[in-house]
Scaffold this motif. Structure first.
Motif, short mmCIF file in Angstrom:
data_model
loop_
_atom_site.label_atom_id
_atom_site.label_comp_id
_atom_site.label_asym_id
_atom_site.label_seq_id
_atom_site.Cartn_x
_atom_site.Cartn_y
_atom_site.Cartn_z
N LEU A 91 17.76 -63.64 37.91
CA LEU A 91 16.81 -65.12 38.62
C LEU A 91 16.29 -65.70 36.98
CD1 LEU A 91 14.26 -65.67 40.76
CD2 LEU A 91 13.04 -64.71 38.57
N ARG A 94 11.03 -67.07 34.23
CA ARG A 94 9.84 -68.35 34.60
C ARG A 94 9.41 -68.38 33.26
NH1 ARG A 94 12.97 -68.59 38.09
NH2 ARG A 94 12.60 -69.31 40.44
N ASN A 185 8.24 -57.93 37.73
CA ASN A 185 7.88 -59.09 38.12
C ASN A 185 9.27 -58.19 39.40
OD1 ASN A 185 8.16 -61.31 38.96
ND2 ASN A 185 9.22 -62.19 37.90
N PRO A 186 8.85 -58.33 41.08
CA PRO A 186 9.22 -57.86 41.82
C PRO A 186 9.72 -58.81 42.53
CG PRO A 186 7.00 -57.26 42.38
CD PRO A 186 6.97 -57.64 40.92
N PRO A 187 10.76 -58.71 43.67
CA PRO A 187 11.04 -59.63 44.29
C PRO A 187 9.70 -59.84 45.68
CG PRO A 187 12.48 -58.17 45.28
CD PRO A 187 11.42 -57.77 43.59
N TYR A 188 9.05 -61.10 46.05
CA TYR A 188 7.74 -61.51 46.40
C TYR A 188 7.91 -62.00 47.29
CZ TYR A 188 6.45 -63.87 42.19
OH TYR A 188 5.97 -65.09 40.82
N LEU A 189 8.57 -62.74 47.29
CA LEU A 189 8.86 -64.18 48.22
C LEU A 189 8.52 -63.65 49.63
CD1 LEU A 189 10.61 -67.20 46.59
CD2 LEU A 189 8.71 -66.59 46.48
N VAL A 201 16.42 -72.73 43.29
CA VAL A 201 16.37 -71.34 43.81
C VAL A 201 16.58 -70.85 44.72
CG1 VAL A 201 14.40 -69.73 44.20
CG2 VAL A 201 13.51 -71.89 43.28
N ALA A 208 16.18 -60.43 44.10
CA ALA A 208 15.49 -61.14 43.75
C ALA A 208 14.44 -61.55 43.45
CB ALA A 208 16.45 -61.30 41.80
N LEU A 209 14.22 -62.35 44.46
CA LEU A 209 13.32 -63.01 45.41
C LEU A 209 12.53 -62.74 46.47
CD1 LEU A 209 15.24 -66.45 44.84
CD2 LEU A 209 13.45 -66.00 43.64
N GLU A 239 3.49 -58.99 37.73
CA GLU A 239 3.51 -60.08 38.79
C GLU A 239 3.24 -60.41 40.01
OE1 GLU A 239 6.41 -63.36 36.52
OE2 GLU A 239 6.15 -63.70 38.39
N1 GLN Z 1 8.10 -66.59 40.54
C1 GLN Z 1 9.19 -66.83 41.31
C2 GLN Z 1 9.42 -68.20 42.10
O1 GLN Z 1 8.82 -69.18 42.14
C3 GLN Z 1 9.54 -65.92 42.52
C4 GLN Z 1 10.41 -64.51 41.31
C5 GLN Z 1 9.81 -63.64 42.21
O2 GLN Z 1 9.68 -63.31 43.67
N2 GLN Z 1 9.42 -62.47 41.73
O3 GLN Z 1 10.68 -68.78 42.86
#
Ligand code: GLN
Length: 279
Positions: A91, A94, A185-189, A201, A208-209, A239
């Motif tokens: 990733l 950011r 900062n894990p994948p969180y989408l 993106v 990673a997302l 995060e």
């Molecule tokens: N912040 C990233 C985004 O908005 C997502 C990163 C994540 O999943 N840790 O694309």
């Protein structure tokens, strides 16, 4: 062809391709190849571009036109005060994540030789920055992706950061040890977020997302084990995505929790959830 003519032509192509900052990207590509700053390039408009440089600029323009982020094309991303190597394995760091690093530095401000673990490290941006700001810290970084670990190692090497690396699916291969600070900062989408990703993106690794259907899957797995890896009074900093802070706080709050809180990023978005283990 002169630099200004190329920039005009590149801007037009990028605009047509729907790049949001077409003019800026055109100038950055030219500057990157010609080894000038984007500011210097402004004053070199009449300079003729040599054949070899022109070829490279055109290849980079093609890639950007197809939606590849500039950071992958130039293998460079800036985070905190440092220049990181990035490629498709990680990733792109950011600016939002700088909030996590700043808070982490405050939390371990009073601890000498802190033991720090950074999970889902990706490019190593968090781990390497923490190690460079706190030279006395013992920093370990982990990731499930071999490619990411290779990139993070490269960054630690280039920036002279003393970081140890572990290839691990979350805590699976992390040595049993207790830390003063764990950053993640894990994948969180969510599944829904993944359907509406910006073109740039989409070029980033989905591992990673994507955080499972509701975006919270990785937090759930971390919450299950994390307290076993914390020293008394140790911190976890996570995060979080837009609107996830309450759910994440709930997931991590149990009989082991001493205190917790949420930190906003520079845009005013609740971005980092922190939890402290009981003394
Ligand atoms: N912040 C990233 C985004 O908005 C997502 C990163 C994540 O999943 N840790 O694309």
């Amino acid at each position: 062809m002169t630099i200004q003519t190329w920039i005009n032509h590149a801007e037009e192509r990028l605009q047509k391709a729907g790049c949001p900052d077409a003019g800026l990207d055109a100038r950055y590509i030219a500057a990157g190849v010609l080894k000038k700053s984007p500011g210097e390039i402004r004053f070199l408009g009449d300079t003729e571009i040599e054949k070899d440089a022109l070829e490279i600029m055109n290849v980079r323009l093609d890639r950007r036109e197809k939606g590849e982020p500039l950071q992958y094309i130039e293998n460079t991303a800036y985070f905190m005060d440092f220049e990181f190597y990035v490629d498709e394995n990680v990733l792109i760091p950011r600016q939002d994540t700088e909030t996590l690093v700043e808070l982490a530095l405050k939390k371990i401000g009073g601890i000498q030789k802190p033991d720090v673990l950074d999970m889902c490290t990706g490019s190593g941006a968090i781990a390497v920055s923490l190690s460079l700001y706190r030279k006395d810290a013992c920093v370990t970084a982990s990731d499930i992706s071999f490619g990411a670990i290779e990139v993070a190692k490269k960054n630690a090497g280039r920036l002279n950061a003393n970081v140890g690396f572990v290839l691990s699916d979350l805590f699976e291969s992390i040595p049993e040890k207790r830390y003063d600070l764990i950053t993640i900062n894990p994948p969180y989408l969510t599944k829904e977020d993944m359907l509406t990703l910006q073109r740039e993106v989409q070029a980033e690794p989905s591992i990673a997302l994507f955080g499972g259907d509701d975006g919270l899957e990785v937090y759930r797995r971390i919450a299950r084990d994390v307290y076993r890896y914390l020293k008394p009074g140790g911190y976890v900093l996570l995060e979080v995505g837009l609107g996830q802070e309450k759910d994440v706080l709930t997931l991590f709050t149990n009989e082991c929790t001493w205190e917790s809180g949420v930190q906003k990023d520079l845009c005013g978005v609740d971005r980092v959830v922190w939890i402290r283990s009981k003394e």
